[in-house]
Design a protein around this motif. Sequence first.
Motif, PDB file in Angstrom:
ATOM      1  N   ASP A 155       5.160  -4.880  22.882  1.00 50.24           N
ATOM      2  CA  ASP A 155       4.861  -3.490  23.233  1.00 50.24           C
ATOM      3  C   ASP A 155       4.730  -2.646  21.964  1.00 50.24           C
ATOM      4  OD1 ASP A 155       4.981  -4.178  25.903  1.00 50.24           O
ATOM      5  OD2 ASP A 155       7.097  -3.598  26.111  1.00 50.24           O
ATOM      6  N   ASP A 156       3.930  -1.605  22.034  1.00 45.76           N
ATOM      7  CA  ASP A 156       3.747  -0.659  20.931  1.00 45.76           C
ATOM      8  C   ASP A 156       3.209  -1.354  19.682  1.00 45.76           C
ATOM      9  OD1 ASP A 156       3.722   1.823  19.758  1.00 45.76           O
ATOM     10  OD2 ASP A 156       5.808   1.729  19.066  1.00 45.76           O
ATOM     11  N   TRP A 157       2.282  -2.269  19.874  1.00 48.71           N
ATOM     12  CA  TRP A 157       1.641  -2.961  18.747  1.00 48.71           C
ATOM     13  C   TRP A 157       0.793  -1.968  17.963  1.00 48.71           C
ATOM     14  CZ3 TRP A 157       2.325  -7.385  16.369  1.00 48.71           C
ATOM     15  CH2 TRP A 157       1.323  -7.899  15.543  1.00 48.71           C
ATOM     16  N   PRO A 158       0.963  -1.842  16.641  1.00 48.46           N
ATOM     17  CA  PRO A 158       0.288  -0.781  15.885  1.00 48.46           C
ATOM     18  C   PRO A 158      -1.063  -1.169  15.296  1.00 48.46           C
ATOM     19  CG  PRO A 158       1.904  -1.834  14.490  1.00 48.46           C
ATOM     20  CD  PRO A 158       1.984  -2.529  15.832  1.00 48.46           C
ATOM     21  N   GLY A 159      -1.608  -2.311  15.667  1.00 48.61           N
ATOM     22  CA  GLY A 159      -2.845  -2.762  15.041  1.00 48.61           C
ATOM     23  C   GLY A 159      -3.987  -1.769  15.153  1.00 48.61           C
ATOM     24  N   GLU A 160      -4.276  -1.309  16.359  1.00 50.88           N
ATOM     25  CA  GLU A 160      -5.391  -0.375  16.537  1.00 50.88           C
ATOM     26  C   GLU A 160      -5.101   0.972  15.886  1.00 50.88           C
ATOM     27  OE1 GLU A 160      -8.450  -1.085  17.559  1.00 50.88           O
ATOM     28  OE2 GLU A 160      -7.595  -3.105  17.483  1.00 50.88           O
ATOM     29  N   ALA A 161      -3.844   1.412  15.927  1.00 51.20           N
ATOM     30  CA  ALA A 161      -3.490   2.678  15.280  1.00 51.20           C
ATOM     31  C   ALA A 161      -3.712   2.593  13.776  1.00 51.20           C
ATOM     32  CB  ALA A 161      -2.042   3.042  15.587  1.00 51.20           C
ATOM     33  N   LEU A 162      -3.378   1.460  13.172  1.00 54.38           N
ATOM     34  CA  LEU A 162      -3.609   1.268  11.746  1.00 54.38           C
ATOM     35  C   LEU A 162      -5.108   1.301  11.433  1.00 54.38           C
ATOM     36  CD1 LEU A 162      -1.002  -1.536  11.009  1.00 54.38           C
ATOM     37  CD2 LEU A 162      -1.027   0.724   9.926  1.00 54.38           C
ATOM     38  N   ARG A 163      -5.897   0.637  12.263  1.00 50.72           N
ATOM     39  CA  ARG A 163      -7.341   0.612  12.020  1.00 50.72           C
ATOM     40  C   ARG A 163      -7.957   1.998  12.182  1.00 50.72           C
ATOM     41  NH1 ARG A 163      -6.156  -4.424  14.285  1.00 50.72           N
ATOM     42  NH2 ARG A 163      -6.848  -6.113  12.894  1.00 50.72           N
ATOM     43  N   ALA A 164      -7.510   2.725  13.187  1.00 53.16           N
ATOM     44  CA  ALA A 164      -8.034   4.082  13.398  1.00 53.16           C
ATOM     45  C   ALA A 164      -7.645   4.997  12.241  1.00 53.16           C
ATOM     46  CB  ALA A 164      -7.517   4.633  14.723  1.00 53.16           C
ATOM     47  N   ALA A 165      -6.401   4.884  11.770  1.00 49.24           N
ATOM     48  CA  ALA A 165      -5.950   5.723  10.663  1.00 49.24           C
ATOM     49  C   ALA A 165      -6.726   5.396   9.388  1.00 49.24           C
ATOM     50  CB  ALA A 165      -4.452   5.530  10.437  1.00 49.24           C
ATOM     51  N   TYR A 166      -6.975   4.109   9.153  1.00 45.90           N
ATOM     52  CA  TYR A 166      -7.725   3.720   7.962  1.00 45.90           C
ATOM     53  C   TYR A 166      -9.177   4.205   8.045  1.00 45.90           C
ATOM     54  CZ  TYR A 166     -10.048   0.914   4.435  1.00 45.90           C
ATOM     55  OH  TYR A 166     -10.805   0.516   3.358  1.00 45.90           O
ATOM     56  N   ALA A 167      -9.796   4.077   9.226  1.00 41.43           N
ATOM     57  CA  ALA A 167     -11.186   4.532   9.389  1.00 41.43           C
ATOM     58  C   ALA A 167     -11.279   6.034   9.151  1.00 41.43           C
ATOM     59  CB  ALA A 167     -11.683   4.182  10.794  1.00 41.43           C
ATOM     60  N   ASN A 168     -10.319   6.783   9.643  1.00 43.08           N
ATOM     61  CA  ASN A 168     -10.314   8.222   9.433  1.00 43.08           C
ATOM     62  C   ASN A 168     -10.144   8.553   7.953  1.00 43.08           C
ATOM     63  OD1 ASN A 168     -10.181  11.026  10.519  1.00 43.08           O
ATOM     64  ND2 ASN A 168      -8.113  10.939   9.650  1.00 43.08           N
ATOM     65  N   TYR A 169      -9.275   7.792   7.273  1.00 39.93           N
ATOM     66  CA  TYR A 169      -9.068   8.023   5.844  1.00 39.93           C
ATOM     67  C   TYR A 169     -10.333   7.712   5.056  1.00 39.93           C
ATOM     68  CZ  TYR A 169      -7.305   7.462   1.095  1.00 39.93           C
ATOM     69  OH  TYR A 169      -7.132   7.551  -0.258  1.00 39.93           O
ATOM     70  N   ARG A 170     -11.030   6.636   5.408  1.00 39.11           N
ATOM     71  CA  ARG A 170     -12.267   6.307   4.698  1.00 39.11           C
ATOM     72  C   ARG A 170     -13.299   7.408   4.886  1.00 39.11           C
ATOM     73  NH1 ARG A 170     -11.894   3.070   0.680  1.00 39.11           N
ATOM     74  NH2 ARG A 170     -14.078   3.614   0.575  1.00 39.11           N
TER      75      ARG A 170
END
Length: 243
Positions: free
Chosen positions: A223-238
């Motif tokens: 539960d609460d796997w952060p994979g997609e949240a990490l990818r979304a945060a990185y895409a926003n940072y880029r």
Amino acid sequence: MRTNITARPDELELRPLSARSVVLSLLLGVHPPELPVKELVRRVEPFGVGGSTARAALSRMVAAGDLRRADTVYRLSDRLLERQRRQDDAVHPRTRAWEGDWEMLVITATGRGPAERADLRTRLTALRLAELREGVWLRPANLLRPLPDDLEQVAERCTARPGRPAAELAAALWPLDVWAATGRALLARAARAEHPADLFTVFAAVVRHLLADPVLPEGLLPDDWPGEALRAAYANYRRELGA
């Protein structure tokens, strides 16, 4: 792009990036992976790398085979182009619906030396396979990615449905709870980073962490796997970095 992540995510420790790591991180994140020297120098300055330091790092990287130079433009070497491909796959993994099958590779080659065995383990791990026991590697068959042709010379590929419950087997093959805890710690660190160099260091660590994401089917993840949240945060940072 070297970082040091401690074993305990609640004590996350990130080393400041060197001038070489900052340059590599920038080039790994642009397509095509090349920039004029003036643009490179301009882009690294907000991260604490001065112009003379950047130019010295560029010269050393060309000598080491990390970069190629054509006139005033620096480009990633062929070796690092493969690293960029792996990074792109980590940030944007291609998946398909999972129907319960597992990929399995059984190593058939014998007589290999320690260096060859270590290299093969590294390659199989990069393909997001995990070792069930010596010589037997597997993962859920939910990834859309080809396997290198030369693996056929050392391994037999097949499809399997292990008798062990899939979620239990996945938890035994990958340290999912540790990966998730570190991912959440990175997200928290990014949220409170204020200096551009600190934020750049955090997202360099995020990319390295995503390289170790097994990209499992949703039903096999905690539960609460952060994979997609990490990818979304990185895409926003880029996007923000590009702007």
